[in-house]
Design a protein around this motif. Sequence first.
Motif, PDB file in Angstrom:
ATOM      1  N   ASN A 195       0.816  -1.223   0.000  1.00  0.00           N
ATOM      2  CA  ASN A 195       0.000   0.000   0.000  1.00  0.00           C
ATOM      3  C   ASN A 195       0.845   1.267   0.000  1.00  0.00           C
ATOM      4  N   LYS A 196       2.172   1.132  -0.169  1.00  0.00           N
ATOM      5  CA  LYS A 196       3.059   2.306  -0.172  1.00  0.00           C
ATOM      6  C   LYS A 196       4.258   2.031  -1.077  1.00  0.00           C
ATOM      7  N   PRO A 197       4.112   2.241  -2.397  1.00  0.00           N
ATOM      8  CA  PRO A 197       5.235   2.007  -3.313  1.00  0.00           C
ATOM      9  C   PRO A 197       6.341   3.028  -3.096  1.00  0.00           C
ATOM     10  N   MET A 198       7.556   2.636  -3.447  1.00  0.00           N
ATOM     11  CA  MET A 198       8.695   3.540  -3.373  1.00  0.00           C
ATOM     12  C   MET A 198       8.993   4.078  -4.767  1.00  0.00           C
ATOM     13  N   ALA A 199       9.100   5.383  -4.886  1.00  0.00           N
ATOM     14  CA  ALA A 199       9.396   5.989  -6.186  1.00  0.00           C
ATOM     15  C   ALA A 199      10.846   5.721  -6.564  1.00  0.00           C
ATOM     16  N   LEU A 200      11.064   5.355  -7.829  1.00  0.00           N
ATOM     17  CA  LEU A 200      12.412   5.117  -8.331  1.00  0.00           C
ATOM     18  C   LEU A 200      12.857   6.290  -9.195  1.00  0.00           C
ATOM     19  N   PRO A 201      14.101   6.726  -9.068  1.00  0.00           N
ATOM     20  CA  PRO A 201      14.600   7.795  -9.944  1.00  0.00           C
ATOM     21  C   PRO A 201      14.631   7.334 -11.397  1.00  0.00           C
ATOM     22  N   ASP A 202      14.597   8.293 -12.305  1.00  0.00           N
ATOM     23  CA  ASP A 202      14.738   7.977 -13.724  1.00  0.00           C
ATOM     24  C   ASP A 202      16.097   7.317 -13.976  1.00  0.00           C
TER      25      ASP A 202
ATOM     26  N   GLU B 149      13.476   6.053  13.140  1.00  0.00           N
ATOM     27  CA  GLU B 149      12.763   7.227  12.664  1.00  0.00           C
ATOM     28  C   GLU B 149      13.240   7.602  11.260  1.00  0.00           C
ATOM     29  N   GLY B 150      12.289   7.801  10.349  1.00  0.00           N
ATOM     30  CA  GLY B 150      12.633   8.199   8.989  1.00  0.00           C
ATOM     31  C   GLY B 150      12.884   7.049   8.037  1.00  0.00           C
ATOM     32  N   GLU B 151      13.068   5.822   8.549  1.00  0.00           N
ATOM     33  CA  GLU B 151      13.283   4.686   7.656  1.00  0.00           C
ATOM     34  C   GLU B 151      11.985   4.345   6.931  1.00  0.00           C
ATOM     35  N   PHE B 152      12.131   3.839   5.709  1.00  0.00           N
ATOM     36  CA  PHE B 152      10.969   3.609   4.860  1.00  0.00           C
ATOM     37  C   PHE B 152       9.962   2.678   5.525  1.00  0.00           C
ATOM     38  N   CYS B 153      10.436   1.581   6.169  1.00  0.00           N
ATOM     39  CA  CYS B 153       9.512   0.621   6.793  1.00  0.00           C
ATOM     40  C   CYS B 153       8.804   1.238   8.001  1.00  0.00           C
TER      41      CYS B 153
ATOM     42  N   ARG C 103      -5.296 -10.238   8.658  1.00  0.00           N
ATOM     43  CA  ARG C 103      -6.458 -10.567   7.848  1.00  0.00           C
ATOM     44  C   ARG C 103      -6.385  -9.919   6.466  1.00  0.00           C
ATOM     45  N   GLN C 104      -5.839  -8.703   6.375  1.00  0.00           N
ATOM     46  CA  GLN C 104      -5.758  -7.989   5.091  1.00  0.00           C
ATOM     47  C   GLN C 104      -4.543  -8.424   4.252  1.00  0.00           C
ATOM     48  N   ARG C 105      -3.794  -9.414   4.716  1.00  0.00           N
ATOM     49  CA  ARG C 105      -2.641  -9.952   3.989  1.00  0.00           C
ATOM     50  C   ARG C 105      -1.615  -8.866   3.677  1.00  0.00           C
ATOM     51  N   VAL C 106      -0.867  -8.499   4.688  1.00  0.00           N
ATOM     52  CA  VAL C 106       0.204  -7.516   4.557  1.00  0.00           C
ATOM     53  C   VAL C 106       1.382  -8.158   3.818  1.00  0.00           C
ATOM     54  N   ARG C 107       1.826  -7.506   2.750  1.00  0.00           N
ATOM     55  CA  ARG C 107       2.970  -8.017   1.987  1.00  0.00           C
ATOM     56  C   ARG C 107       3.889  -6.865   1.617  1.00  0.00           C
ATOM     57  N   ARG C 108       5.172  -7.190   1.490  1.00  0.00           N
ATOM     58  CA  ARG C 108       6.109  -6.233   0.919  1.00  0.00           C
ATOM     59  C   ARG C 108       6.682  -6.823  -0.368  1.00  0.00           C
ATOM     60  N   HIS C 109       6.943  -5.969  -1.325  1.00  0.00           N
ATOM     61  CA  HIS C 109       7.468  -6.385  -2.619  1.00  0.00           C
ATOM     62  C   HIS C 109       8.984  -6.205  -2.604  1.00  0.00           C
ATOM     63  N   VAL C 110       9.694  -7.284  -2.855  1.00  0.00           N
ATOM     64  CA  VAL C 110      11.158  -7.256  -2.865  1.00  0.00           C
ATOM     65  C   VAL C 110      11.616  -7.310  -4.321  1.00  0.00           C
ATOM     66  N   TYR C 111      12.467  -6.379  -4.703  1.00  0.00           N
ATOM     67  CA  TYR C 111      12.937  -6.349  -6.083  1.00  0.00           C
ATOM     68  C   TYR C 111      14.369  -5.843  -6.133  1.00  0.00           C
ATOM     69  N   VAL C 112      14.991  -5.989  -7.296  1.00  0.00           N
ATOM     70  CA  VAL C 112      16.370  -5.558  -7.493  1.00  0.00           C
ATOM     71  C   VAL C 112      16.395  -4.458  -8.540  1.00  0.00           C
ATOM     72  N   VAL C 113      17.230  -3.442  -8.328  1.00  0.00           N
ATOM     73  CA  VAL C 113      17.326  -2.318  -9.256  1.00  0.00           C
ATOM     74  C   VAL C 113      18.759  -2.166  -9.749  1.00  0.00           C
ATOM     75  N   TRP C 114      18.902  -1.651 -10.976  1.00  0.00           N
ATOM     76  CA  TRP C 114      20.216  -1.356 -11.547  1.00  0.00           C
ATOM     77  C   TRP C 114      20.050  -0.242 -12.575  1.00  0.00           C
ATOM     78  N   ARG C 115      21.157   0.293 -13.039  1.00  0.00           N
ATOM     79  CA  ARG C 115      21.117   1.401 -13.993  1.00  0.00           C
ATOM     80  C   ARG C 115      20.771   0.884 -15.385  1.00  0.00           C
ATOM     81  N   ALA C 116      19.921   1.642 -16.079  1.00  0.00           N
ATOM     82  CA  ALA C 116      19.509   1.236 -17.421  1.00  0.00           C
ATOM     83  C   ALA C 116      20.687   1.173 -18.379  1.00  0.00           C
ATOM     84  N   ASP C 117      21.699   2.030 -18.164  1.00  0.00           N
ATOM     85  CA  ASP C 117      22.832   2.022 -19.086  1.00  0.00           C
ATOM     86  C   ASP C 117      23.763   0.833 -18.865  1.00  0.00           C
ATOM     87  N   ALA C 118      23.496   0.025 -17.834  1.00  0.00           N
ATOM     88  CA  ALA C 118      24.264  -1.205 -17.595  1.00  0.00           C
ATOM     89  C   ALA C 118      23.430  -2.452 -17.876  1.00  0.00           C
TER      90      ALA C 118
END
Length: 300
Positions: A152-159, A202-206, A264-279
């Motif tokens: 319910n709270k996506p993290m924005a990724l830089p271009d 305090e301030g951490e995303f989670c 009951r509402q099935r709390v989940r976090r999405h785990v993914y890997v990011v890298w630079r498009a030019d690589a």
Amino acid sequence: MLNLERLRTLDALARHGSVSGAAESLHITTSAVSQQMSKLEREIGRQLLAKNGRGVRLTDAGRLLAEHAARILSQVELARSDLEAQRGEVVGELRLSAFPTAARGLFPHALSALRERHPVLRLRSCELEPEHGIAGVVRGDLDLAVVLDWYNKPMALPDGLVKASILDDPADVAMPVDHRLAGRAEVDLAEFAEDEWITWGEGEFCHEWLMFTLRSKGIEPIVGHRAAETHTQLGLVAAGLGVCIAPLLGRHPVPDGVVTVPVRQRVRRHVYVVWRADADRRPSIRAAVKALRAAGESLT
């Protein structure tokens, strides 16, 4: 001719805004940064830095050249990626980060598999919170970062970044065995309105996600304790000091005196890997993504 390493130093200065920040990101001394910049100024015959209090700032010429430096370095990374893709070899050095539970739950399996399949690939890994891992990839300090966001709270990724999903990680509520809800098959977060929460820093995303989620249910959270690591949080739960969110990834073994109950509402976090498009075409990047996804699949 513009020297590539000096352009890299200028780019780091522009990104970090300080000589010390640039030095830390490049793993060199502050005097080495100053020397590189002095040589670059002599090469182009323009002043690139000006004093700004106790620090420095980029001049107009410095900002202009820094913009070109960022594009040049991106093209160099793209050329490197294309050359590696043409050879088709998984070689060189690969720098990865992951948030703590992913480092514990994914890296041992994924990195050992990578080393076995590609013995000449040099692997360098570290633990970093998601926002710091993403920043490291953007800066070029890291090749890949394993990060997360919540259902319910996506993290924005830089271009300029590419991502691939690794797994969806279910999260339960961990509570002491004598808690009033410990015998339930499932719970609602609203039922913990009077409980003390053990949460992240305090301030951490989670932490921000938990505050956002509880407040969206009309609950003003009572935060009793903070700890970055899941196992530390679970240890505090075992001592009867509160309840916490306990994702499945990296949480075992659960200490004695703690039970975990699904939400009951099935709390989940999405785990993914990011890298630079030019690589994107680097065989080492693709091999690492494949290994991380295989490690994720083994857990689901």
